[in-house]
Design an enzyme around this catalytic site. Structure first.
Site, PDB file in Angstrom:
ATOM      1  N   ASP A  22      13.645  20.784 -34.188  1.00 29.35           N
ATOM      2  CA  ASP A  22      12.762  21.592 -33.350  1.00 29.35           C
ATOM      3  C   ASP A  22      13.066  21.420 -31.863  1.00 29.35           C
ATOM      4  O   ASP A  22      12.246  21.765 -31.022  1.00 29.35           O
ATOM      5  CB  ASP A  22      11.307  21.202 -33.608  1.00 29.35           C
ATOM      6  CG  ASP A  22      10.965  21.314 -35.068  1.00 29.35           C
ATOM      7  OD1 ASP A  22      11.344  22.322 -35.680  1.00 29.35           O
ATOM      8  OD2 ASP A  22      10.342  20.387 -35.612  1.00 29.35           O
ATOM      9  N   ASP A  68       9.827  17.420 -35.397  1.00 24.40           N
ATOM     10  CA  ASP A  68      10.555  16.195 -35.724  1.00 24.40           C
ATOM     11  C   ASP A  68      11.582  15.811 -34.657  1.00 24.40           C
ATOM     12  O   ASP A  68      12.277  14.820 -34.788  1.00 24.40           O
ATOM     13  CB  ASP A  68      11.219  16.295 -37.099  1.00 24.40           C
ATOM     14  CG  ASP A  68      12.258  17.399 -37.162  1.00 24.40           C
ATOM     15  OD1 ASP A  68      12.676  17.867 -36.094  1.00 24.40           O
ATOM     16  OD2 ASP A  68      12.645  17.792 -38.269  1.00 24.40           O
ATOM     17  N   ASP A 113       4.989  22.211 -36.331  1.00 33.24           N
ATOM     18  CA  ASP A 113       6.000  22.657 -37.270  1.00 33.24           C
ATOM     19  C   ASP A 113       5.487  22.241 -38.654  1.00 33.24           C
ATOM     20  O   ASP A 113       4.855  21.196 -38.792  1.00 33.24           O
ATOM     21  CB  ASP A 113       7.318  21.952 -36.942  1.00 33.24           C
ATOM     22  CG  ASP A 113       8.377  22.265 -37.964  1.00 33.24           C
ATOM     23  OD1 ASP A 113       8.592  23.462 -38.217  1.00 33.24           O
ATOM     24  OD2 ASP A 113       8.976  21.321 -38.517  1.00 33.24           O
ATOM     25  N   CYS A 166       3.484   1.630   2.568  1.00 31.19           N
ATOM     26  CA  CYS A 166       4.707   0.842   2.376  1.00 31.19           C
ATOM     27  C   CYS A 166       5.694   1.667   1.559  1.00 31.19           C
ATOM     28  O   CYS A 166       6.902   1.644   1.814  1.00 31.19           O
ATOM     29  CB  CYS A 166       4.409  -0.449   1.629  1.00 31.19           C
ATOM     30  SG  CYS A 166       3.217  -1.496   2.446  1.00 31.19           S
ATOM     31  N   CYS A 182       0.837  -1.189   0.000  1.00 29.08           N
ATOM     32  CA  CYS A 182       0.000   0.000   0.000  1.00 29.08           C
ATOM     33  C   CYS A 182       0.880   1.250   0.000  1.00 29.08           C
ATOM     34  O   CYS A 182       2.102   1.155   0.071  1.00 29.08           O
ATOM     35  CB  CYS A 182      -0.928   0.014   1.205  1.00 29.08           C
ATOM     36  SG  CYS A 182      -0.006   0.077   2.729  1.00 29.08           S
TER      37      CYS A 182
END
Lengths: 848, 69
Positions: free
Chosen positions: A726, A722, A523, A21, A18
């Site tokens: 960019d 790409d 782009d 833990c 949980c």
């Protein structure tokens, strides 16, 4: 100032059940000297640790984790040494060779059998390095795939957890139901023959094993947490079960102690509370296994063996032994072992498992192949270009694993709230106890009042018993036990779902940020358009045909290296036209080209060239202007001093660009295009693709500034590009989507990587992110909402008016419902298919 | 070693605090419980337990931070 050497490692952690833990393990690892950052993920059962290797080591981490009651299921391998002489393998030599490797935890050598068993961390020392070290000692090494060594330690640990909870379920539920029947026996006519079932001593004997065996884990974990200053969901369970059981035992053996006597034994509450929590734990363990299925499937794609060609002879080796430059043979039906370039042969390869592309992709000499994909039809040989951890598959697995280890901002908030919530609940339980002890009991206690859904009257209940009961009910009902799994399980399922479709989210924060987008910038070149010019229009004049005009233009450009010339030659060849070699060729800079064929002069160029050669193009001018207004480059063709036609060339839109833009607008996003092109060309492309807002004449280095400007206007911006050209804009955007990365996944700047070059995946990425975060929010609502709403009832807010109290068993039932709801809700994401993929009818097969 | 010291110092703070809360309860309990010893001592035990649960995780990080600085 001393500079700390930093190392980052992902370690397996077993035994976590949980959110508390997670906090316990994080606290324990953080306490190790030299550790600077720890992130533990419950859903993956892994811990990411940044540390200084000079001050801390793997054994320190193991010790710290063991001290708080958890363990580290290290990956194991069994290696068989060959070329061992009669004297066997000297254990000391092998150990000395392997121990210095950073990721080696333990080495055990069987000298007689020549076997080496080791526990190691593949992220620090891949098995191939171990093999290399052993080969350096002069032995041959074979990995034994059967037996313990081949077992996935993490999966084993998970299955062990499921098995343990199943055994607990098998103890808790049947006995719990028996205890409940025994408690209600006087009210159940069909049990009238067995009054002994209602014996308090028998109920004590039945309940005790439930509390002692399946319930033991809650007491142990809560104590371990408390020792390290961590409040724990286990603590709520432990106090709830402990108090209910304690009251029952006191009322059984000391009925006059003031807890309501024999009429108020809560054995069934203790038993059912344990049973419900165990059920929740079991479901959580199953959910964790299911949500990580995607990554397991990805890992399974990695072939174990490869067939390499050495001096013209085939030799089968382990896939991790293929080295760069090896030629590898792949037959039909076999998986491709590593990444490479096809050198000989032809085939169709199924890449759906990595790219989501459902149609097989043709491969011939010079084409790239990806390791883990499936060869369908022919046999071919390829040269290995990426091996080991550099292959696309290894990068994708690493990326998805890392993403699953990260915490979304919403999860960090939820974790903080959960920590304070548990503390707050205990404080509230104390206040409720004091209130009912000192004020409420004397004022409102009604001896004939009952516990909801139980036969109990509170007649014999003293002030302490009543106040304690109310306090315990508050503890039980408020337990947000499902909160630990609410976010990570949904994030895991969502990132796995993305990977199935070739969409890789680099982190949970990327998923969350994707859902908050308001604006998306594309782009132009290479993203919306193909990035290379193509013939779009051919206009013939007079008696000439379009084919003739295009053929002659291609002849003229045959020897040209200009991109527009190459586009015309390609356009003619694609239309099946024979493009002859010209007799002569002359490039006229700024004007066009001149060539001759069979004694005739061919001209291809702009207005200036035609005017200089006094060629009448008046019949083509209107059409040329129209084409230019669409952003196309128009070139006139003349033969023998007469204009015969017009060729228009332009960068063309990708197949799905316009449809993807329309879908994004439908999703409520503002779509913007950014390009270095002039305004007219940019506007023309914008019109074609359906984008109103066009940012034209933007230099590559200024794209990031444009993103910043939009962010300055309060917009949450995604940039689609790409990934290489960019990179600054992708990094500046709130979400950078790198498209068409192919196999170079790790090099990408974006926070979301789209393997395929398909803009529809941008839409799919947004839909997957939204579905994932929707699931996260629903899960958090189930985990917190239920409990928060019901706390006032458990605290007895209605008691003065109704004389009815929430019973501990009802409280435990309500608490368990939230666990079950979260689990079932997350599992629903497994069958999710993004709407766009459904609509296109090309949902990827669930291979990844 | 450091962890043990944090634990020890923290325990020396939160245990007396919780014991004080239980003692206060014990003093005030006769108002509601009269001479019922079970209610008085049982209640004090419950108050001590919940106070420990509340103070342990509150005090320990504070001590950790204090010892670190």
């Amino acid at each position: 100032m001393a500079v700390e050497a930093k190392r980052q490692v992902v370690l397996p952690v077993g035994g976590m059940t949980c959110a508390s833990c997670v906090a316990t393990v994080e606290g324990a690892l953080q306490g190790v000297a030299g550790v600077s950052l720890v992130q533990v993920n419950l859903a993956t059962n892994r811990a990411s640790v940044a540390y200084d290797p000079a001050r801390a080591g793997l054994l320190d981490f193991e010790k710290a984790v063991k001290a708080v009651g958890y363990h580290m299921p290290w990956e194991a391998a069994l290696l068989q040494l060959t070329g061992v002489g009669e004297q066997g393998v000297p254990a000391g030599v092998v150990e000395t060779a392997l121990k210095p490797l950073e990721g080696i935890i333990r080495v055990t050598v069987n000298p007689g059998a020549g076997a080496v068993r080791l526990h190691y961390v593949p992220g620090l020392t891949p098995l191939v390095e171990v093999k290399r070290a052993l080969r350096g000692l002069g032995y041959g090494v074979e990995e034994q795939l059967e037996g313990e060594a081949a077992l996935d330690a993490e999966r084993e640990a998970r299955q062990a957890d499921i098995r343990r909870q199943l055994i607990n379920l098998a103890i808790a539920w049947p006995i719990g139901i028996l205890v409940m029947l025994g408690t209600f026996q006087p009210y159940l006519p069909f049990l009238s023959f067995a009054p002994w079932l209602n014996s308090k001593v028998l109920l004590f004997a039945l309940t005790t094993p439930i509390v002692v065996f399946p319930g033991r884990q809650f007491f142990v974990h809560s104590w371990n947490g408390l020792r390290h200053g961590i409040t724990d969901m286990n603590l709520l369970y432990a106090t709830g079960i402990g108090a209910a059981y304690g009251i029952a035992v006191v009322n059984t053996f000391w009925p006059r102690a003031g807890f309501g006597g024999e009429e108020a034994t809560f054995y069934e509450a203790a038993a059912l509370l344990t049973a419900f929590i165990i059920l929740g734990r079991y479901l959580e363990a199953v959910t964790r296994g299911r949500t990580s299925e995607a990554i397991k499937k990805l890992m399974k794609l990695q072939p174990k063996r490869a067939r390499i060609i050495e001096n013209g002879v085939e030799r089968e080796v382990a896939a991790d032994e293929v080295v760069l430059g090896d030629w590898v043979l792949v037959r039909p039906g076999e998986s491709i072992p590593v990444d490479g370039l096809v050198r000989e042969g032809y085939s169709a390869v199924d890449e759906s498992m990595l790219t989501g592309e459902s149609l097989p992709v043709e491969k011939r000499a010079g084409d790239e192949v990806i390791g883990g994909t499936l060869n369908k039809t022919g046999a071919f040989k390829f040269e290995a270009t990426k091996v080991g951890k550099d292959t696309a598959l290894a990068q994708i697995v690493r990326l998805v694993e890392e993403a699953q280890l990260t915490k979304a901002p919403i999860q960090k908030l939820a974790d903080q709230v959960a920590g304070h919530f548990i503390l707050g609940v205990h404080l509230l339980a104390l206040v409720v106890f004091l209130f009912w002890f000192f004020v409420g009991y004397a004022r409102w206690f009604e001896p004939h009042s009952v516990l909801v859904f139980t036969p109990y009257h509170l007649m014999g209940m003293g002030v302490f018993g009543f106040a304690l009961l109310t306090s315990v009910s508050v503890l039980i009902i408020s337990c947000p036990c499902a909160v630990g799994l609410a976010t990570p399980s949904a994030i895991m399922a969502g990132s796995g779902k993305g990977a199935e479709h070739g969409i890789l989210f680099k982190g949970a924060d990327a998923i969350e940020a994707t859902t908050k987008l308001t604006t998306i910038i594309f782009d132009k070149t290479g993203t919306l358009t193909r990035g290379q010019p193509a013939v779009t229009d051919v206009v013939a004049l007079g008696h000439s045909s379009e084919a003739e005009a295009l053929r002659l233009a291609a002849v003229a450009e045959r020897s040209s290296e200009h991109p527009l010339g190459e586009a015309i030659v390609r356009g003619a060849q694609e239309r099946g036209l024979a493009v002859a070699e010209p007799d002569s060729f002359n490039s006229i800079p700024g004007h066009g080209v001149e060539a001759s064929l069979s004694g005739e002069v061919i001209l291809l160029g702009n207005r200036k060239l035609m005017a200089e050669r006094q060629i009448d193009i008046s019949g083509l001018l209107a059409r040329a202007e129209a084409l230019e207004s669409e952003g196309k480059t128009a070139m006139f063709v003349a033969r023998g001093g007469r204009a015969i036609g017009l060729i228009a060339v332009a960068d063309t839109l990708k197949e799905n660009s316009a449809a993807a833009v329309a879908e994004l607008r439908r999703l409520g996003l503002e779509v913007v295009m950014i390009t270095g092109d002039n305004r007219r060309t940019a506007a023309a492309i914008g019109r074609q693709v359906g984008i109103d807002r066009v940012l034209a004449e933007v230099l590559p280095e200024d794209k990031a500034n444009e993103v910043r400007k939009l962010q300055g206007q309060g917009k949450t911006v995604a940039m689609v590009g790409d990934g290489v050209n960019d990179a600054p804009a992708l990094a500046q955007a709130n979400v950078g989507l790198a498209i068409g990365s192919g196999t170079d996944v790790a090099k990408e700047t974006g926070s979301v990587i789209l393997i395929k070059d398909d803009l529809m995946d941008v839409v799919a990425a947004i839909q997957i992110a939204r579905a994932t975060m929707r699931k996260v929010k629903e899960n958090l609502a189930w985990a917190f909402g239920y409990n928060t709403l019901t706390i006032p009832f458990a605290a007895g807010i209605l008691y003065p008016a109704t004389a009815q109290m929430v019973s501990p068993e009802l409280a435990s039932f309500l608490m368990a419902i939230s666990s079950v709801s979260v689990t079932l809700n997350t599992l629903r994401l497994r069958g999710y298919v993004p709407a766009i993929k459904k609509r296109l009818g090309r949902a990827a097969p669930a291979a990844a | 070693m450091k962890r043990r010291r944090v634990g020890l110092v923290s325990a020396l703070i939160y245990t007396p605090l919780s014991a004080a809360a239980a003692a206060l309860f014990l003093l005030a309990a006769p108002v509601a419980a009269g001479g019922d010893l079970m209610a008085r001592y049982g209640g004090a035990g419950w108050v001590f337990l919940l106070s420990m649960v509340v103070t342990m995780p509150t005090i320990t990080p504070l001590v950790k931070r204090w010892l670190k600085s």
